[in-house]
Enzyme design. Structure first.
Site, short mmCIF file in Angstrom:
data_model
loop_
_atom_site.label_atom_id
_atom_site.label_comp_id
_atom_site.label_asym_id
_atom_site.label_seq_id
_atom_site.Cartn_x
_atom_site.Cartn_y
_atom_site.Cartn_z
N HIS A 61 -1.88 -0.02 -3.62
CA HIS A 61 -1.60 -1.25 -4.44
C HIS A 61 -2.33 -2.43 -3.58
O HIS A 61 -2.28 -3.50 -4.18
CB HIS A 61 -0.21 -1.39 -4.44
CG HIS A 61 0.53 -1.62 -3.18
ND1 HIS A 61 1.03 -0.58 -2.44
CD2 HIS A 61 0.86 -2.89 -2.45
CE1 HIS A 61 1.77 -1.42 -1.21
NE2 HIS A 61 1.54 -2.60 -1.42
N1 UDP Z 1 8.31 2.75 -1.77
C1 UDP Z 1 9.40 2.96 -2.46
N2 UDP Z 1 9.16 3.39 -3.66
C2 UDP Z 1 7.82 3.75 -4.33
C3 UDP Z 1 6.87 3.46 -3.36
C4 UDP Z 1 7.35 3.00 -2.03
O1 UDP Z 1 10.79 2.79 -2.16
O2 UDP Z 1 7.68 3.79 -5.62
C5 UDP Z 1 8.82 2.61 -0.37
C6 UDP Z 1 8.16 3.12 0.88
O3 UDP Z 1 8.70 4.29 1.06
C7 UDP Z 1 7.97 2.01 1.98
C8 UDP Z 1 8.02 0.87 1.35
O4 UDP Z 1 8.63 0.95 -0.23
O5 UDP Z 1 9.59 2.23 2.55
C9 UDP Z 1 6.62 0.31 1.25
O6 UDP Z 1 6.51 -0.71 0.56
P1 UDP Z 1 5.10 -1.24 0.05
O7 UDP Z 1 3.92 -0.13 -0.13
O8 UDP Z 1 5.40 -1.85 -1.30
O9 UDP Z 1 4.72 -2.23 1.03
P2 UDP Z 1 3.87 -2.43 2.76
O10 UDP Z 1 4.60 -1.46 3.54
O11 UDP Z 1 2.56 -2.18 2.18
O12 UDP Z 1 4.09 -3.65 2.99
#
Ligand code: UDP
Length: 361
Positions: free
Chosen positions: A207
């Site tokens: 994403h």
């Molecule tokens: N996650 C979730 N549902 C989903 C996809 C990801 O709960 O459908 C969780 C994943 O396990 C992790 C977190 O969301 O703990 C990551 O968030 P995201 O990818 O939105 O943000 P980033 O980590 O890139 O800042």
């Protein structure tokens, strides 16, 4: 003490789930949700499942350009800070909500505690990098998840205000990993139907702006997943739904299962049962490491260098052949290598907040 926490995005809800419970044992918390993530399955579901206290304020701000979103949040958080007069502002990570809240508090001379301080990718084309740097430089207390983050804090001359506490994402992983089983899990698909989770699958998320601004990167990533031969479960971020659906249809990919975003407990269950992970998420690449699953991270930069050993997490360009080749490399796991702390980061965060409070700057 009165601590005002600002959250807005999925990974911040997860960190707040472990930190807020600890915080409320000793202090008063005012929880502010900026509204950056607002769909039920990107926000409310996390509060319900993880028993996160209901926000005291929901600012309802999302969308628009970075500048528009940050500006609206800055104004709204400032009003709340003036009203509530907290002793600390607590922020997590690197989103626009983090930056806006930090800027508002800094101008009001409210001390800021930044959890996940010192994470750096050394590339300002990554929009979150600006948020990380600016937030760290106006914060009073910089809490680092890993040695490498702490080193970055030192390099930028902020060592006096920095402390290594470990990663609250690891606390959350330890606490919630066994709660939900993948067996019998049903996936809600983007077309509105449901299906059983396949026995064998890869777990993919994608994403980041870098991979979703046009079709090219996502098409390559999905081609790679198709080439891996097993099914892939891809819970699609709302930003990406149309594009992902269109590409899967256009290339007639048979192995890609496009689902609605899942809750955190389901995400951990999916991860713990997966063959491997392909992602551009900062959180999921760490969780893959915690779960000892091989990960290919489709980004140009290293966010978590500690994970990048023994083929456990490798960077790849958005090139199908490269992703597949890296996923097939042999991974090894050194027992006892735990660079993200001992699962008690939340307790250490609270110790620091309690001990390091200085009433006037
Ligand atoms: N996650 C979730 N549902 C989903 C996809 C990801 O709960 O459908 C969780 C994943 O396990 C992790 C977190 O969301 O703990 C990551 O968030 P995201 O990818 O939105 O943000 P980033 O980590 O890139 O800042």
């Amino acid at each position: 003490m009165k601590i005002l926490t600002v959250v807005g995005a999925r990974p911040q809800f997860i960190k707040a789930a472990v930190v807020s419970h600890e915080l409320r044992k000793m202090h008063t918390e005012i929880l502010v949700h900026t509204g950056q993530h607002f769909d039920y399955n990107m926000s409310e579901q996390f509060f319900e499942e993880l028993n996160i206290p209901k926000p005291d304020y929901n600012l309802g701000i999302s969308g628009g350009s970075h500048g528009q979103m940050t500006a609206k949040m800055l104004t709204a958080v400032e009003s709340v800070l003036i009203e509530e007069k907290p002793d600390w502002l607590l922020v997590y990570g690197d989103t626009n909500s983090t930056l806006a809240a930090a800027l508002a508090a800094a101008k009001l001379h409210i001390p800021i505690c930044h959890v996940e301080a010192g994470a750096r990718v050394h590339d300002k084309r990554n929009p979150e990098e600006i948020n990380r740097i600016c937030t760290d430089h106006v914060s009073e207390l910089l809490l680092a998840c890993t040695e490498s983050c702490y080193k970055e804090i030192k390099k930028e001359g902020l060592a006096k205000r920095g402390v290594l506490v470990g990663d609250p994402m690891y606390d959350a992983f330890v606490k919630y990993s066994k709660v939900k089983k993948a067996d019998g899990m049903k996936l809600k698909l983007l077309d509105g139907t449901e299906r059983e989770l396949p026995e064998q699958y890869y777990y993919m998320t994608c994403h980041r702006e870098e991979n979703t601004n046009d079709d090219h990167a996502l098409t390559e990533i999905l081609k790679a997943m198709e080439m891996l031969g097993d099914k892939t479960v891809y819970p699609v971020h709302p930003r990406n739904k149309q594009r992902a659906g269109r590409i899967v249809k256009q290339f007639q990919f048979k192995n890609i299962i496009l689902s609605e975003p899942v809750g955190y407990l389901e995400s951990l269950a999916l991860l713990n049962n997966a063959l491997g992970v392909v992602t551009d998420s900062g959180g999921l690449q760490r969780e893959a490491f915690f779960a000892e699953k091989q990960c290919v991270t489709v980004l140009d930069f290293v966010v978590w260098p500690e994970t990048m050993i023994d083929n456990r997490n490798q960077l790849s360009h958005p090139i199908a052949g490269e992703i597949v080749e890296k996923m097939h490399r042999k991974m090894t796991v050194q027992p006892g290598y735990r660079p993200f702390g001992d699962g008690h980061a939340a307790v250490k965060i609270l110790e620091q907040i309690t001990e390091q409070y200085v009433p006037v700057r």
